[in-house]
Each structure stands twice: as C-alpha cells, then as structure tokens.
Write a protein that holds these residues in place. Structure first.
Motif, PDB file in Angstrom:
ATOM      1  N   PRO A  31     -25.021  34.683 -34.138  1.00 46.22           N
ATOM      2  CA  PRO A  31     -25.688  35.994 -34.038  1.00 46.22           C
ATOM      3  C   PRO A  31     -26.790  35.992 -32.987  1.00 46.22           C
ATOM      4  CG  PRO A  31     -26.426  34.816 -35.990  1.00 46.22           C
ATOM      5  CD  PRO A  31     -25.329  33.986 -35.398  1.00 46.22           C
ATOM      6  N   ARG A  32     -26.884  37.066 -32.239  1.00 46.33           N
ATOM      7  CA  ARG A  32     -27.990  37.235 -31.294  1.00 46.33           C
ATOM      8  C   ARG A  32     -29.127  38.007 -31.928  1.00 46.33           C
ATOM      9  NH1 ARG A  32     -26.809  38.030 -25.062  1.00 46.33           N
ATOM     10  NH2 ARG A  32     -28.960  37.357 -25.220  1.00 46.33           N
ATOM     11  N   ASP A  33     -28.777  38.960 -32.776  1.00 47.80           N
ATOM     12  CA  ASP A  33     -29.781  39.698 -33.537  1.00 47.80           C
ATOM     13  C   ASP A  33     -29.827  39.119 -34.947  1.00 47.80           C
ATOM     14  OD1 ASP A  33     -29.757  41.326 -31.297  1.00 47.80           O
ATOM     15  OD2 ASP A  33     -28.361  42.759 -32.202  1.00 47.80           O
ATOM     16  N   ALA A  34     -30.821  39.524 -35.687  1.00 52.04           N
ATOM     17  CA  ALA A  34     -30.871  39.159 -37.098  1.00 52.04           C
ATOM     18  C   ALA A  34     -29.802  39.964 -37.828  1.00 52.04           C
ATOM     19  CB  ALA A  34     -32.250  39.444 -37.673  1.00 52.04           C
ATOM     20  N   PRO A  35     -28.780  39.306 -38.391  1.00 48.41           N
ATOM     21  CA  PRO A  35     -27.715  40.051 -39.065  1.00 48.41           C
ATOM     22  C   PRO A  35     -28.260  40.830 -40.257  1.00 48.41           C
ATOM     23  CG  PRO A  35     -27.056  37.775 -38.673  1.00 48.41           C
ATOM     24  CD  PRO A  35     -28.521  37.855 -38.400  1.00 48.41           C
ATOM     25  N   THR A  36     -27.746  42.024 -40.437  1.00 49.70           N
ATOM     26  CA  THR A  36     -28.147  42.850 -41.564  1.00 49.70           C
ATOM     27  C   THR A  36     -26.932  43.593 -42.105  1.00 49.70           C
ATOM     28  OG1 THR A  36     -29.491  44.746 -42.253  1.00 49.70           O
ATOM     29  CG2 THR A  36     -28.840  44.653 -39.953  1.00 49.70           C
ATOM     30  N   PRO A  37     -26.808  43.701 -43.421  1.00 52.02           N
ATOM     31  CA  PRO A  37     -25.651  44.399 -43.986  1.00 52.02           C
ATOM     32  C   PRO A  37     -25.664  45.904 -43.750  1.00 52.02           C
ATOM     33  CG  PRO A  37     -26.667  42.923 -45.600  1.00 52.02           C
ATOM     34  CD  PRO A  37     -27.618  43.048 -44.462  1.00 52.02           C
ATOM     35  N   SER A  38     -26.814  46.456 -43.384  1.00 51.88           N
ATOM     36  CA  SER A  38     -26.954  47.907 -43.354  1.00 51.88           C
ATOM     37  C   SER A  38     -26.708  48.544 -41.996  1.00 51.88           C
ATOM     38  CB  SER A  38     -28.350  48.302 -43.835  1.00 51.88           C
ATOM     39  OG  SER A  38     -29.352  47.709 -43.009  1.00 51.88           O
ATOM     40  N   LYS A  39     -26.652  47.759 -40.923  1.00 51.27           N
ATOM     41  CA  LYS A  39     -26.448  48.351 -39.601  1.00 51.27           C
ATOM     42  C   LYS A  39     -25.759  47.344 -38.679  1.00 51.27           C
ATOM     43  CE  LYS A  39     -31.090  47.137 -37.934  1.00 51.27           C
ATOM     44  NZ  LYS A  39     -32.352  47.664 -37.362  1.00 51.27           N
ATOM     45  N   PRO A  40     -25.188  47.818 -37.574  1.00 53.22           N
ATOM     46  CA  PRO A  40     -24.512  46.907 -36.640  1.00 53.22           C
ATOM     47  C   PRO A  40     -25.477  45.894 -36.035  1.00 53.22           C
ATOM     48  CG  PRO A  40     -23.885  49.185 -36.224  1.00 53.22           C
ATOM     49  CD  PRO A  40     -25.034  49.234 -37.186  1.00 53.22           C
ATOM     50  N   PHE A  41     -24.934  44.761 -35.653  1.00 51.09           N
ATOM     51  CA  PHE A  41     -25.725  43.727 -34.984  1.00 51.09           C
ATOM     52  C   PHE A  41     -24.840  43.033 -33.957  1.00 51.09           C
ATOM     53  CE2 PHE A  41     -23.910  42.014 -38.834  1.00 51.09           C
ATOM     54  CZ  PHE A  41     -23.398  40.769 -38.473  1.00 51.09           C
ATOM     55  N   THR A  42     -25.455  42.299 -33.045  1.00 44.45           N
ATOM     56  CA  THR A  42     -24.733  41.664 -31.945  1.00 44.45           C
ATOM     57  C   THR A  42     -24.595  40.172 -32.181  1.00 44.45           C
ATOM     58  OG1 THR A  42     -25.559  43.315 -30.379  1.00 44.45           O
ATOM     59  CG2 THR A  42     -24.712  41.259 -29.451  1.00 44.45           C
ATOM     60  N   VAL A  43     -23.398  39.664 -31.935  1.00 48.28           N
ATOM     61  CA  VAL A  43     -23.142  38.227 -31.993  1.00 48.28           C
ATOM     62  C   VAL A  43     -22.650  37.775 -30.622  1.00 48.28           C
ATOM     63  CG1 VAL A  43     -22.607  38.292 -34.458  1.00 48.28           C
ATOM     64  CG2 VAL A  43     -20.751  38.552 -32.802  1.00 48.28           C
ATOM     65  N   ARG A  44     -22.762  36.466 -30.383  1.00 50.97           N
ATOM     66  CA  ARG A  44     -22.316  35.924 -29.091  1.00 50.97           C
ATOM     67  C   ARG A  44     -21.229  34.875 -29.335  1.00 50.97           C
ATOM     68  NH1 ARG A  44     -23.650  36.201 -23.907  1.00 50.97           N
ATOM     69  NH2 ARG A  44     -23.205  34.446 -22.513  1.00 50.97           N
ATOM     70  N   LEU A  45     -20.112  35.084 -28.676  1.00 49.82           N
ATOM     71  CA  LEU A  45     -19.000  34.150 -28.757  1.00 49.82           C
ATOM     72  C   LEU A  45     -19.297  32.870 -27.977  1.00 49.82           C
ATOM     73  CD1 LEU A  45     -16.244  36.817 -28.109  1.00 49.82           C
ATOM     74  CD2 LEU A  45     -16.583  35.624 -30.284  1.00 49.82           C
ATOM     75  N   HIS A  46     -18.600  31.816 -28.303  1.00 50.63           N
ATOM     76  CA  HIS A  46     -18.730  30.540 -27.599  1.00 50.63           C
ATOM     77  C   HIS A  46     -18.449  30.734 -26.108  1.00 50.63           C
ATOM     78  CE1 HIS A  46     -17.734  26.407 -26.357  1.00 50.63           C
ATOM     79  NE2 HIS A  46     -18.365  25.995 -27.446  1.00 50.63           N
ATOM     80  N   ASP A  47     -19.119  29.957 -25.271  1.00 53.82           N
ATOM     81  CA  ASP A  47     -18.968  30.106 -23.816  1.00 53.82           C
ATOM     82  C   ASP A  47     -17.526  29.920 -23.358  1.00 53.82           C
ATOM     83  OD1 ASP A  47     -21.639  30.627 -23.566  1.00 53.82           O
ATOM     84  OD2 ASP A  47     -22.180  28.619 -22.848  1.00 53.82           O
ATOM     85  N   ASP A  48     -16.749  29.128 -24.074  1.00 51.58           N
ATOM     86  CA  ASP A  48     -15.365  28.862 -23.687  1.00 51.58           C
ATOM     87  C   ASP A  48     -14.366  29.675 -24.501  1.00 51.58           C
ATOM     88  OD1 ASP A  48     -16.028  27.038 -21.708  1.00 51.58           O
ATOM     89  OD2 ASP A  48     -16.070  25.350 -23.105  1.00 51.58           O
ATOM     90  N   THR A  49     -14.777  30.854 -24.957  1.00 44.91           N
ATOM     91  CA  THR A  49     -13.881  31.711 -25.737  1.00 44.91           C
ATOM     92  C   THR A  49     -12.820  32.360 -24.861  1.00 44.91           C
ATOM     93  OG1 THR A  49     -15.524  32.169 -27.438  1.00 44.91           O
ATOM     94  CG2 THR A  49     -13.794  33.807 -27.158  1.00 44.91           C
TER      95      THR A  49
END
Length: 398
Positions: A31-49
């Motif tokens: 996760p790039r943001d603090a994950p929350t169940p109530s709203k969307p958040f941003t995650v980052r995939l592995h560099d070699d995805t």
C-alpha cells in the motif's frame, strides 16, 4: 553509422531487455496510502510486475477499495471450489472424457472480469469453466454440463470445452482456433461502431506457434481491431515445457508490430490493472494489444494427466505453498485491515456450501433423452417445421 564494436556492446543489453521475465509472486503489492475499509486507496505493484514491448507498461500504482478486493476473493474461492468439485466428480468417473481445470489460475479469469463490462467479449481455449460462470452462467450449469445432464449450460451436449453465454464465446477444443474467432468478434464490434468495447482472446503458450495465430495478428493489426490477445503462459503445453517448444518464450514480443505487455498473473491486482490498461488502449483507438499472463496451474494438462510425469511433486507443492493467487489476495485483505481471517473463512465456507448444493442439483438433473438429439440444430425460433433423419421415413416435427 554505429561501429560493429558499438553494436556488439549494445546487443547483450537489447537481448536482456527482450528476455527479462516478470516475477510471479502472488503477494508482493504494497500500500502507498494507509488502507481503509471506507474509501479507495492506492497500492503499488512490484517493480517487476510488468514488461513492455513497443509500449510503456501499465502504471504500478493502482487504486483499489475493499468492495473490489472482497468481490475478487469471493469469486476466486467460488471458482476454486467449483474446479475442486469437478476434480472429485472426475475421480468418481461421473465425468468422462476430457476435463481441463484452472486450479491455480483463478487470478486470470476473475481479474479480467473485474475490469470489463457485459458489452466486452471473451473467448478462450478449453480451460474455460470459470469464464462461463463469471460471464453469466452458473456453477450448477457448468457442473451439469460436465456431467452430461440436461441442466448443463449446453444442455449436456457440449461438455467441458463447449460452454457459452451471450458475452462468452466458449472454450474451444481445437488448439489455437479461438484466436481467429476472437478477431472476428472484434471485427463485429468495430463494424457496429462500439468503440469502447473489446474482445479478449485467450490462448495458451502451447498454441502460440500455430500458424493461424500469426495470421490473425497480421489481420488484426492491418484492420486495427479492438482485440486484446492474451497468452496464458503456464509454462507447459501438454507435457512439454515452453523452452522446448518455442525458440522465443517472451510471448508478449511475438506480435511483430503489435505492442505487448508481460504480466505477473499470479497477483490478481496486476491482472486487474493490465485489463484497465487494455480497455483504455482500445478506447484510444490503438487497435490490438498482446498480453502474456505468466501463471501456473497446479493440475496437469487435463484430469487424465495429473501433471506429475513432467513436473516433480515438490515443484507443484512449492508453487501451491508460495504462489497461490488466492492466498496472496487473502494476505492483502488481512494485512491491510479490510477483513479478518474469520470473515474470509466464512466466505470460503459459503462458497463450499454453494458448490456442494450445485453439485447435488447437477447430479440429479436428467440425462438428455432421444428428443434432445433434434434440438439446438438451429438458433431458437428459426427451426424449420420438420427435419429428416438418417432415413426418408425418419422425420422429426418441431
């Protein structure tokens, strides 16, 4: 003009750029943001995805939310339970003939479905059961079809490889034959002016050397068709490793002038992101795109082949333990505080119950009778008044 010495120094770097492969870990997204169940958040995939060929790969930053991830988890567990039920029925000899399961590859079907619409079209090869359910079918309909019963999605007459819905054009049993059919579907979409929809045409690494595949690539590029070609590279075609069958195993580069993307298809978030990228590609009028989904199946080529004649049990078990796409998604959901282990167990329990109920209903469905031989010859509503059988006196009236 570059000297030969300069070219020779560049060549290894160029070769490595084409042959570098994605990693296939199922739980490497952070996760790039603090994950929350109530709203969307941003995650980052592995560099070699992702790896790109003649195009920049998709962004590694992906916006997700709890509802999306929980829906993915529910569908993946349901598909796994359905295929496990088919496995058991085959071992009981209630399913006969060919039966190709997608255990271990659930991130492909569920990930694609998570980012497309009912207006998009999907066509694939014989590992098709999850797509049939996700594209409008039912678990009962698939299992009844495998059992050869009237409640099957093809009324018990199609079997494992021939199941269809209005937006899913089947499993197809002839190796590679669905690829030109997929281009035809895309041509129909283009002809009718549907500029924001696409046909997702899937085939395996074992079909990648078929001549009709390359012919279709050529036509799709010439006509700028909205076709997304997806090679499911699960490392083996039948019992033959990709390295023994293909001189170039970087399948995403094999579309010649068609740009390509290689994807870690063990991480469902990566699959979801790649399909969003493909949808935007088509909406922008860029024509066909070739994607290689690097994945792994836990069974053999089919139920008649357990897959341990060309892979060691240790290899299969290691992949189950370390690269299971469902476990990877489960880890995300728990680590990011979206649901507890008990909540996820309840989803799996519900999926198990649903499949058990569907299995019993499928088994109790009647076997097709003689009159069923005369049905499904014509599209419903277009049948003639009668039809001759094998002999002049044998006539069936509709």
């Amino acid at each position: 003009m570059a000297s030969l010495a300069t070219l020779s120094r560049r060549a290894p770097r160029l070769f490595r750029s084409l042959t570098r492969s994605v990693q296939t870990v199922a739980d490497s997204t952070q996760p790039r943001d603090a994950p929350t169940p109530s709203k969307p958040f941003t995650v980052r995939l592995h560099d070699d995805t992702f790896q790109g060929y003649k195009t920049e790969p998709p962004s590694l930053d992906v916006e997700v939310n709890k509802d999306l991830l929980m829906d993915m988890y529910q569908k993946m567990t349901l598909m796994r339970r359905m295929e496990m039920a088919a496995d058991a029925l085959y071992r009981q000899k209630l399913i006969r003939g060919f039966c190709h399961l997608a255990i271990g590859q659930e991130a492909v079907s569920v990930g694609i479905e998570s980012a497309i619409t009912p207006e998009d079209r999907v066509i694939t090869s014989y590992r098709c059961h999850p797509f049939a359910v996700l594209r409008g079918g039912t678990v009962k309909g698939v299992l009844a079809e495998l059992l050869g019963r009237q409640d099957g999605m093809s009324n018990g007459k199609g079997g494992s490889m021939h199941i269809f819905t209005p937006s899913f054009f089947g499993g197809n049993g002839i190796v590679g034959a669905q690829v030109p059919l997929g281009a035809g579907l895309a041509l129909a979409q283009q002809y009718t002016g549907k500029n924001d929809v696409a046909t997702f045409t899937l085939y395996g690494d074992g079909a990648s050397n078929q001549g009709q595949v390359f012919e279709t690539f050529n036509m799709a590029k010439l006509w700028n068709l909205p076709c997304i070609f997806i090679c499911e590279n699960n490392k083996y075609g039948m019992g033959t490793s990709a390295e023994r069958a293909s001189a170039n195993t970087a399948y995403y580069t094999r579309g010649d002038t068609i740009p390509g993307i290689q994807v870690n298809a063990m991480d469902i978030i990566a699959v979801h992101q790649s399909v969003k990228f493909a949808k935007q590609w088509v909406s922008d009028g860029k024509g066909p795109l070739l994607m290689e989904y690097v994945t792994y199946r836990y069974g053999g080529h089919s139920m008649s082949d357990p897959g341990t004649t060309y892979r060691t049990r240790d290899e299969v078990q290691k992949m189950r333990n370390t690269q299971d796409p469902i476990r990877g998604l489960q880890k995300y959901i728990e680590d990011w505080g979206l649901a507890s282990e008990d909540e996820l167990k309840a989803i799996d329990k519900a999926s198990k119950s649903e499949v058990e109920k569907a299995t019993e209903e499928a088994k109790s469905s009647p076997i097709p009778d003689m009159n069923d031989f005369w049905s499904d010859i014509y599209y419903k509503g277009t049948e003639p008044t009668h039809m001759r059988g094998r002999e002049r006196e044998e006539v069936h009236y509709f």
